[in-house]
Design a protein around this motif. Structure first.
Motif, PDB file in Angstrom:
ATOM      1  N   ARG A 138       0.821  -1.209   0.000  1.00 11.94           N
ATOM      2  CA  ARG A 138       0.000   0.000   0.000  1.00 11.94           C
ATOM      3  C   ARG A 138       0.847   1.248   0.000  1.00 11.94           C
ATOM      4  O   ARG A 138       0.512   2.241  -0.668  1.00 11.94           O
ATOM      5  N   THR A 210      -6.446  -0.424  12.139  1.00  9.36           N
ATOM      6  CA  THR A 210      -7.526  -1.370  12.371  1.00  9.36           C
ATOM      7  C   THR A 210      -7.531  -2.480  11.342  1.00  9.36           C
ATOM      8  O   THR A 210      -8.282  -3.426  11.469  1.00  9.36           O
ATOM      9  N   GLU A 211      -6.715  -2.344  10.289  1.00  9.39           N
ATOM     10  CA  GLU A 211      -6.716  -3.395   9.273  1.00  9.39           C
ATOM     11  C   GLU A 211      -5.423  -4.181   9.266  1.00  9.39           C
ATOM     12  O   GLU A 211      -5.420  -5.392   9.173  1.00  9.39           O
ATOM     13  N   ALA A 276     -13.125  10.030   6.732  1.00 10.34           N
ATOM     14  CA  ALA A 276     -12.842   8.631   7.046  1.00 10.34           C
ATOM     15  C   ALA A 276     -11.678   8.159   6.184  1.00 10.34           C
ATOM     16  O   ALA A 276     -11.281   8.820   5.249  1.00 10.34           O
ATOM     17  N   ARG A 277     -11.158   6.997   6.522  1.00 11.98           N
ATOM     18  CA  ARG A 277     -10.017   6.479   5.772  1.00 11.98           C
ATOM     19  C   ARG A 277     -10.512   5.891   4.463  1.00 11.98           C
ATOM     20  O   ARG A 277     -11.466   5.141   4.427  1.00 11.98           O
ATOM     21  N   ARG A 279     -10.112   3.480   1.111  1.00  9.26           N
ATOM     22  CA  ARG A 279      -9.438   2.240   0.728  1.00  9.26           C
ATOM     23  C   ARG A 279      -8.376   2.552  -0.295  1.00  9.26           C
ATOM     24  O   ARG A 279      -8.485   3.526  -1.040  1.00  9.26           O
ATOM     25  N   GLN A 282      -9.506   3.146  -3.777  1.00 11.32           N
ATOM     26  CA  GLN A 282     -10.199   4.420  -3.928  1.00 11.32           C
ATOM     27  C   GLN A 282      -9.208   5.566  -3.958  1.00 11.32           C
ATOM     28  O   GLN A 282      -9.393   6.555  -4.680  1.00 11.32           O
TER      29      GLN A 282
ATOM     30  N   GLU B  48     -13.197   1.575  13.056  1.00 13.95           N
ATOM     31  CA  GLU B  48     -12.702   0.556  12.140  1.00 13.95           C
ATOM     32  C   GLU B  48     -12.581   1.104  10.733  1.00 13.95           C
ATOM     33  O   GLU B  48     -11.764   0.649   9.947  1.00 13.95           O
ATOM     34  N   GLY B  49     -13.378   2.103  10.415  1.00 11.24           N
ATOM     35  CA  GLY B  49     -13.297   2.698   9.084  1.00 11.24           C
ATOM     36  C   GLY B  49     -12.373   3.888   9.027  1.00 11.24           C
ATOM     37  O   GLY B  49     -12.319   4.583   8.028  1.00 11.24           O
ATOM     38  N   GLY B  50     -11.665   4.149  10.115  1.00 11.27           N
ATOM     39  CA  GLY B  50     -10.709   5.240  10.112  1.00 11.27           C
ATOM     40  C   GLY B  50     -11.321   6.599  10.407  1.00 11.27           C
ATOM     41  O   GLY B  50     -10.649   7.609  10.322  1.00 11.27           O
ATOM     42  N   ARG B 126     -16.833   3.667   2.159  1.00 10.67           N
ATOM     43  CA  ARG B 126     -16.442   2.473   2.909  1.00 10.67           C
ATOM     44  C   ARG B 126     -17.617   1.574   3.247  1.00 10.67           C
ATOM     45  O   ARG B 126     -17.440   0.403   3.574  1.00 10.67           O
ATOM     46  N   LYS B 271     -12.298  -6.727  -0.393  1.00  8.29           N
ATOM     47  CA  LYS B 271     -10.906  -6.386  -0.185  1.00  8.29           C
ATOM     48  C   LYS B 271     -10.563  -6.489   1.295  1.00  8.29           C
ATOM     49  O   LYS B 271     -11.433  -6.478   2.150  1.00  8.29           O
ATOM     50  N   LEU B 272      -9.261  -6.553   1.580  1.00  9.77           N
ATOM     51  CA  LEU B 272      -8.812  -6.669   2.967  1.00  9.77           C
ATOM     52  C   LEU B 272      -9.325  -5.520   3.803  1.00  9.77           C
ATOM     53  O   LEU B 272      -9.714  -5.680   4.952  1.00  9.77           O
ATOM     54  N   ALA B 273      -9.356  -4.333   3.201  1.00 15.54           N
ATOM     55  CA  ALA B 273      -9.755  -3.163   3.977  1.00 15.54           C
ATOM     56  C   ALA B 273     -11.226  -3.216   4.373  1.00 15.54           C
ATOM     57  O   ALA B 273     -11.639  -2.511   5.282  1.00 15.54           O
ATOM     58  N   ASP B 274     -12.022  -4.053   3.688  1.00 18.02           N
ATOM     59  CA  ASP B 274     -13.439  -4.126   4.036  1.00 18.02           C
ATOM     60  C   ASP B 274     -13.691  -5.043   5.207  1.00 18.02           C
ATOM     61  O   ASP B 274     -14.755  -4.991   5.816  1.00 18.02           O
ATOM     62  N   PRO B 276     -12.427  -5.434   8.379  1.00 20.05           N
ATOM     63  CA  PRO B 276     -12.737  -4.913   9.719  1.00 20.05           C
ATOM     64  C   PRO B 276     -14.111  -4.267   9.772  1.00 20.05           C
ATOM     65  O   PRO B 276     -14.822  -4.390  10.763  1.00 20.05           O
TER      66      PRO B 276
END
Lengths: 306, 321, 143
Positions: A138, A210-211, A276-277, A279, A282, B48-50, B126, B271-274, B276
């Motif tokens: 990443r 968190t990931e 928010a964070r 992906r 994105q 969890e979503g930042g 997200r 995807k991995l980010a989804d 959590p």
């Protein structure tokens, strides 16, 4: 302040780069965290928290995971910090004119800062841990996505000034209106690009706790981790200085430096707290579709108008 | 909520019913617990979503409901309101007024969170179309609670098998249609609004009367099932008594266990980010899922229960290899 | 500040901007301390004057946190040993006691300690407790 000439070695080791920059970067990290806390209605850390973090990390044992290349594992943090500190030679840190300035040092500075990101990516790829590998992927993906628009956005004022030398762009910016007003699109792209470079929310996917635990730095502890964190803090200061020098009318004395960089830091923290964070796919989509386009539009406008 | 389930089960076995005021207070504490749980979940899912800002603000507002519960029951998290046969605490007039004020503040904040969750583009990126579960899949996986209701499953124990005061104070079941993460957010926040309405109704029409009814010390032998609607879904108690004053068997099936199947199946292709966010979307209670593991090394192995000592020895041996 | 339209990006901006000019909501415990509400379930307090020694509180405690030691049953002299580290503060003992001897305090609830001794609390008349401890000490030395 532009007549005071600081020998490059002094600038690199002590002031305004080197030790002074390291100490200053800790204060900037504190300011960032404290501002973020103010926006979130909480207290935040005390002023010596980043210093305490560094001291604590330096005193801890450095655990070397199995299966890594030992030399790379030990040297990458050092190289990363060295790269960021070297970049301080070319930008007007603390308002003094750069200690070592030559034509084309804009590119060199940006690549010194990218050296840090590259070292992060390599450090992550070096370890045999799935979180580090994903974090490294990443980090490098994000590097490829924001690098081009960020450089193009910084080229806007450079083109207007007609030079690739940071010192001369700085002087040019001081003599004209603020570039932020003349090239608003470029300012926007550069600001968001800076957030991508520094891996701040919403672009902190490489370090998503968190990931993927801590991304590329998952296996680092003790001294290596402290050096990487210091490198990132120094990158913050240098990034802010570049942005202020180019878009906020140049930096010519320490007060100017403090006000402009801290003002930019306020804006950065504000933007950090709002989103928010995203992906990583994105992020890439956003940069390559909107970011690059806007940066190109900015360059075209500059070429046409100036 | 667990206390209510146990108390209802024991009272069913003993053949007594708690007085109406006690049932209403049980429902009131349960609804306040639901507010607490959903606000906590909102913060955790945002984290969890930042989205740390939403996390900080929703947890700041959660303090309001925790202070209310502390004033009523004596503890911010473990309310301990139930006794066998009723409740051990009463709601005074000024406590009721404090609850009303707190609920008014929280309702205003919940409207704000609804706007944030449905409008913020970075957050929608997200949550929209992540972990979509159709109604058929929800039935197949056995999803319960808001996770299932977000997919259109019309299942709420408070409405389908009313217990405590829900016969006199009925609940509107909130369902969603899209079944993705965004729908789960929306359903839980809409449940907050329904809960606020219910709390106000309970306070306005609280029946007068005693707080407990006498329950015999030795519960008559028998088996019973007791189900309540916890914030995460259907909480199931199986209670067996053998005529003495301690239960013979008590089996608890928590709602989080039912919802894991949806994550396991739907995570494929994301995807991995989804991951959590999907795990946070079912509102998992990890401590409810600590289960016993039986290791079977071959088909013919009858299985062996590992003690802590076995596990420790295995772990040490693994790293020495 | 209620916004009339829905903001598509950065929806929390109204909160964020407002908080920048407000004081932080964090309470600086332990420098700022609020009183606990009356109903708070803190440390167990026992009034030996009304106790009859029925041991209902001991029987129903889920954590074996209460022990009622009989010094002299006829004269109603008991000593209660309360383990505050085992207690779950459920208040079942308070409900069970028919003479209202037990109460969970709302004043004493900061029970953290650095050693194990404060977790074992003796309640009762001083001479009874002293006698009990002396007995325990003799038993230890005698063994």
């Amino acid at each position: 302040m532009n007549d005071i000439v600081i020998p490059p070695l002094v600038a690199l080791m002590f002031f305004p780069g080197g030790l002074a920059l390291l100490a200053g970067s800790l204060l900037y990290e504190w300011a960032d965290r404290k501002l973020l806390a103010c926006f979130q209605n909480r207290i935040g850390p005390r002023w010596f928290q980043p210093l305490a973090d560094v001291v604590k990390l330096l005193s801890k044992e450095e655990v070397m995971p199995e299966g890594v290349n030992k030399l790379l594992f030990l040297m990458l943090p050092v190289i990363a910090l060295a790269g960021s500190l070297t970049a301080a030679l070319y930008v007007p840190i603390a308002g003094f004119s750069p200690a070592f300035s030559f034509n084309g040092d804009l590119v060199v500075t940006l690549y010194m800062l990218s050296l840090l990101t590259l070292c992060l990516g390599l450090a992550g790829a070096n370890t045999v841990d799935r979180f580090s590998l994903v974090g490294a992927t990443r980090t490098l993906t994000q590097l490829f996505s924001y690098e081009a628009p960020f450089l193009l956005a910084l080229l806007g004022p450079a083109l207007a000034a007609g030079t690739w030398q940071i010192n001369q762009v700085n002087n040019f910016a001081a003599q004209n209106w603020w570039m932020m007003l003349i090239q608003p699109i470029g300012f926007l792209v550069a600001l968001v690009g800076l957030m991508g470079k520094l891996e701040l929310t919403p672009f902190d996917a490489p370090e998503a706790e968190t990931e993927i635990v801590a991304g590329a730095l998952t296996e680092y502890s003790g001294r290596g981790f402290a050096l990487f964190r210091l490198g990132k803090n120094v990158e913050l200061v240098i990034g802010l200085t570049l942005m202020a020098a180019f878009y906020l009318g140049g930096i010519h004395n320490p007060l100017d430096f403090l006000l402009k960089t801290l003002g930019l830091l306020l804006v950065l923290s504000f933007l950090q707290s709002l989103f928010a964070r995203l992906r990583i796919d994105q992020v890439v989509g956003l940069w390559w579709r909107i970011g690059a386009l806007l940066a190109l539009v900015n360059i075209l406008l500059v070429l046409v108008i100036f | 909520m667990h206390g209510t389930a146990l108390a209802l089960g024991v009272e069913k076995l003993a053949g007594v019913t708690a007085p109406p005021r006690a049932q209403a207070i049980r429902s009131l504490i349960a609804e306040l617990e639901r507010v607490h749980s959903h606000l906590l979940w909102l913060g955790v899912a945002a984290h969890e979503g930042g989205f740390d800002t939403l996390f900080m603000y929703s947890w700041r507002d959660r303090e309001t409901v925790m202070d209310l519960l502390e004033g009523i029951s004596g503890n911010r998290v473990n309310y301990s309101a139930n006794v066998l046969g009723g409740v051990k605490l009463d709601i005074s007039q000024e406590q009721a007024d404090a609850i009303r004020k707190g609920i008014d503040f929280l309702e205003e904040r919940s409207h704000f969170y609804m706007k944030v969750v449905t409008n913020d583009e970075t957050f929608l990126a997200r949550t929209r179309d992540v972990g979509t579960m159709t109604k058929e899949q929800a039935v197949l996986f056995g999803a319960v609670g808001p996770t299932g209701r977000a997919s259109g499953l019309d299942m709420d124990i408070r409405a389908s098998a009313p217990y405590a005061a829900y016969t006199d104070f009925p609940v509107n079941v909130i369902t969603g249609t899209r079944g993705d993460l965004e729908a789960r957010f929306v359903v839980r926040i809409k449940e907050l609004f329904e809960t606020f309405r219910l709390i106000r109704e309970l306070l306005d029409k609280m029946p007068a009367g005693e707080l407990t009814v006498r329950v015999p010390r030795k519960i008559p032998a028998g088996e019973t099932i007791s189900r309540v609607e916890a914030p995460r879904g259907e909480l199931f108690y199986f209670l067996k008594s053998n005529g003495s004053d301690t239960p013979d068997r008590l089996k608890i099936r928590t709602p989080s266990l039912c919802n894991w199947a949806s994550v396991m199946k739907l995570a494929v292709g994301h995807k991995l980010a989804d991951i959590p966010m999907m795990v946070a979307g079912i509102d998992p209670c990890f401590s409810c899922n600590d289960r016993l593991f039986m290791i079977r090394r071959k088909e013919s192995d009858p299985g062996q229960i590992w003690t802590w000592e076995d596990l420790r020895r295995y772990g040490i041996g693994y790293y020495q290899k | 500040m209620g916004l009339k339209f829905d903001i598509p990006i950065g929806s929390m901006v109204s909160d964020v901007v407002k908080s920048f000019f407000k004081k932080p909501i964090t309470r600086r415990y332990p420098f700022e301390r609020l009183d606990a509400p009356k109903a708070y379930r803190g440390k167990l307090v026992w009034d030996p004057a009304k106790c009859t020694g029925c041991q209902l509180c001991v029987k129903d405690c889920p954590a074996d946190a209460i022990e009622l030691i009989v010094v002299d049953r006829a004269n109603k002299r008991f000593v209660m040993r309360f383990h505050s580290d085992r207690c779950t503060y459920c208040a079942q003992c308070v409900v069970n006691c028919r003479f209202k001897c037990l109460n969970l305090s709302s004043k004493e609830w900061e029970l953290a300690a650095l050693t194990k001794e404060p977790f074992t609390v003796y309640y009762g008349k001083d001479e009874d407790i002293a006698a009990l401890l002396a007995q325990a000490g003799k038993a230890e030395n005698g063994e």
